[in-house]
Design an enzyme around this catalytic site. Structure first.
Site, short mmCIF file in Angstrom:
data_model
loop_
_atom_site.label_atom_id
_atom_site.label_comp_id
_atom_site.label_asym_id
_atom_site.label_seq_id
_atom_site.Cartn_x
_atom_site.Cartn_y
_atom_site.Cartn_z
N CYS A 298 0.86 -1.19 0.00
CA CYS A 298 0.00 0.00 0.00
C CYS A 298 0.89 1.23 0.00
O CYS A 298 2.08 1.14 0.26
CB CYS A 298 -0.88 0.00 1.25
SG CYS A 298 -2.22 1.20 1.13
N ARG B 125 -3.56 4.25 12.33
CA ARG B 125 -3.08 5.43 11.59
C ARG B 125 -2.12 6.26 12.45
O ARG B 125 -1.24 6.91 11.92
CB ARG B 125 -4.26 6.25 11.08
CG ARG B 125 -5.00 5.47 10.00
CD ARG B 125 -6.21 6.19 9.47
NE ARG B 125 -6.96 5.30 8.58
CZ ARG B 125 -8.17 5.56 8.12
NH1 ARG B 125 -8.76 6.69 8.44
NH2 ARG B 125 -8.77 4.70 7.33
N ARG C 259 -11.17 7.87 3.26
CA ARG C 259 -10.92 6.72 2.38
C ARG C 259 -12.21 6.12 1.83
O ARG C 259 -12.23 5.01 1.34
CB ARG C 259 -10.16 5.65 3.15
CG ARG C 259 -8.82 6.09 3.70
CD ARG C 259 -7.88 4.89 3.83
NE ARG C 259 -6.84 5.01 4.82
CZ ARG C 259 -5.79 5.82 4.76
NH1 ARG C 259 -5.65 6.63 3.73
NH2 ARG C 259 -4.88 5.83 5.71
N LYS D 267 -12.30 -7.27 6.78
CA LYS D 267 -11.64 -6.35 7.71
C LYS D 267 -12.49 -5.12 7.92
O LYS D 267 -12.96 -4.57 6.93
CB LYS D 267 -10.30 -5.94 7.09
CG LYS D 267 -9.51 -4.95 7.90
CD LYS D 267 -8.32 -4.48 7.12
CE LYS D 267 -7.67 -3.37 7.90
NZ LYS D 267 -6.71 -2.66 7.11
N SER E 23 -6.73 -2.53 14.74
CA SER E 23 -6.17 -1.76 15.85
C SER E 23 -7.22 -1.26 16.84
O SER E 23 -7.05 -1.37 18.05
CB SER E 23 -5.38 -0.58 15.30
OG SER E 23 -6.19 0.23 14.46
N GLU F 183 -16.65 -8.15 -4.04
CA GLU F 183 -15.21 -7.84 -3.91
C GLU F 183 -14.42 -9.13 -3.70
O GLU F 183 -13.34 -9.30 -4.26
CB GLU F 183 -14.97 -6.90 -2.71
CG GLU F 183 -15.56 -5.51 -2.86
CD GLU F 183 -14.62 -4.54 -3.59
OE1 GLU F 183 -13.55 -4.97 -4.05
OE2 GLU F 183 -14.99 -3.36 -3.70
N CYS G 67 -0.05 4.17 1.81
CA CYS G 67 -0.38 5.14 2.87
C CYS G 67 0.73 5.39 3.89
O CYS G 67 0.81 6.47 4.45
CB CYS G 67 -1.69 4.77 3.56
SG CYS G 67 -1.63 3.18 4.37
N LYS H 183 -12.58 -4.72 2.56
CA LYS H 183 -12.05 -3.82 3.57
C LYS H 183 -12.97 -2.61 3.66
O LYS H 183 -13.15 -1.87 2.70
CB LYS H 183 -10.64 -3.38 3.16
CG LYS H 183 -10.01 -2.38 4.09
CD LYS H 183 -8.58 -2.11 3.70
CE LYS H 183 -7.99 -1.00 4.55
NZ LYS H 183 -6.61 -0.73 4.19
C1 PBG Z 1 -3.80 0.82 5.04
C2 PBG Z 1 -4.15 -0.12 6.13
C3 PBG Z 1 -4.93 0.20 7.22
C4 PBG Z 1 -4.94 -0.92 8.05
C5 PBG Z 1 -4.20 -1.90 7.42
N1 PBG Z 1 -3.72 -1.40 6.23
C6 PBG Z 1 -5.55 1.47 7.61
C7 PBG Z 1 -6.37 2.22 6.68
O1 PBG Z 1 -6.88 1.72 5.69
O2 PBG Z 1 -6.51 3.38 6.99
C8 PBG Z 1 -5.65 -0.99 9.35
C9 PBG Z 1 -5.18 -1.99 10.31
C10 PBG Z 1 -5.58 -1.76 11.69
O3 PBG Z 1 -6.38 -0.85 12.03
O4 PBG Z 1 -5.09 -2.50 12.55
N2 PBG Z 1 -3.68 0.37 3.80
#
Ligand code: PBG
Length: 327
Positions: A118, A208, A220, A251, A277, A236, A120, A198
């Site tokens: 990714c 984040r 997002r 997720k 998280s 998906e 980010c 997701k």
């Molecule tokens: C970003 C990504 C995120 C998570 C995993 N990959 C955060 C987002 O999409 O903002 C979240 C994982 C977590 O909250 O533990 N590509």
């Protein structure tokens, strides 16, 4: 009066264990890590008690320790020290994740490494893709431009020795593009774990902070899923399977047990669930306040995710759980 007596199944723990339909196992668990540059660095993440950003040397120590407890599979997130608008450090040969994989593979036997693919953690704007300007103050994410970069990242991870790559940017066609690029570089044996369903979720807040990847403008919602939808999740997931994913994912996990259940029933395909998280931190802070006994609440939650149909649990609790359960 006729009735059925079932309580004989509940008489004592050994009998309850005999009848237990769902078992948590260390073999199903995937532990995420946040990797940073430097040496001997262990930075606490205030919104995720007990979780740290680790430099590679300490990461290796930690992986060794967790492996001794039976957890073998790890999901790596890299925190770029040099961010820019295109996230170009993400596919550099000496990027943080590339270095980490090489050293882990060098020093530790049989650690399964899955890498996050990714942008980010590498972009100054914090978005998962390439941002283009439509009009003054109107931006969009360029899907097709982004998947080309995701494929570059995947190749660089494969070259470093990753076992699986896990595209989490939620761009259309990302799995297909990555599969094609891996194959045309002879990485036939590198698998893909697609972050298929997701959701745009408030539960990612603490992550984040950990990755310093909060979007600097907008959100997002244009690329992650709307939590009001479940049919779309199936679409998906189906797309990812067709595009060549080896594992699909739902997720977050806890508010999406219904999605896990229907996805497993419909596709009968290896399915992971990400206990994210926010789900981790809620429990941690509640336990700090004395609301629950941590072991009891965590076991109940993780078992529920497995009972719903997940084959793999991605969870920050993996190390603690490994200490609690014996296989
Ligand atoms: C970003 C990504 C995120 C998570 C995993 N990959 C955060 C987002 O999409 O903002 C979240 C994982 C977590 O909250 O533990 N590509």
């Amino acid at each position: 009066m006729e009735f059925t007596r079932l309580r004989k199944y509940r008489k004592n723990e050994i009998i309850r264990n005999l009848f237990a339909e769902t078992q948590l196992s260390v073999k199903d668990m995937i532990l995420p890590f946040f990797v940073i540059d430097g040496k001997n660095k262990k930075e606490p993440i205030s919104s995720m008690p007990g979780i740290y950003r680790l430099s590679i040397d300490l990461l290796i120590k930690e992986i060794q320790e967790v492996k001794n407890l039976g957890v073998n599979t790890f999901l790596l997130f890299g925190l770029a020290d040099r961010k820019n608008t295109t996230g170009s450090q993400s596919y550099s040969k000496d990027g943080i994740i590339q270095k980490a994989i090489k050293q882990i593979k060098d020093k530790i036997e049989n650690a399964v490494i899955i890498t996050d693919v990714c942008l980010c953690g590498h972009t100054t704007h914090g978005h998962c893709g390439i941002v283009k300007k439509e009009k003054k103050n109107r931006f969009y994410i360029d899907n097709d431009e982004t998947i080309k970069i995701l494929a570059e990242i995947a190749i660089s991870h494969a070259e470093s020795g990753a076992d699986f790559v896990a595209p989490s940017a939620m761009m259309d066609g990302q799995v297909k593009k990555i599969r094609q690029s891996l194959d045309s570089n002879n990485f036939y044996n590198i698998g893909i774990m697609g972050y298929s369903a997701k959701y745009a979720s408030a539960f990612y807040g603490p992550f984040r902070d950990a990755l310093d990847s909060k979007p600097q403008f907008g959100d997002r919602k244009t690329y992650q899923m709307d939590f009001r939808n479940s049919q779309q999740a199936l679409k998906e997931i189906e797309a990812d399977i067709k595009e060549g994913a080896d594992i699909v994912m739902v997720k977050p996990a806890l508010s999406y047990l219904d999605i896990i259940k229907i996805a497993k029933e419909k596709f009968k395909f290896p399915l992971s669930a990400y206990n994210v998280s926010g789900e981790y931190s809620m429990i941690k802070f509640a336990c700090q306040q004395g609301l629950f006994k941590e072991k009891d609440i965590v076991m109940e939650i993780l078992t529920s995710i497995k009972r719903a149909g997940a084959d793999f649990l991605i969870t920050y609790f993996a190390k603690e759980v490994a200490k609690w359960i014996q296989d």
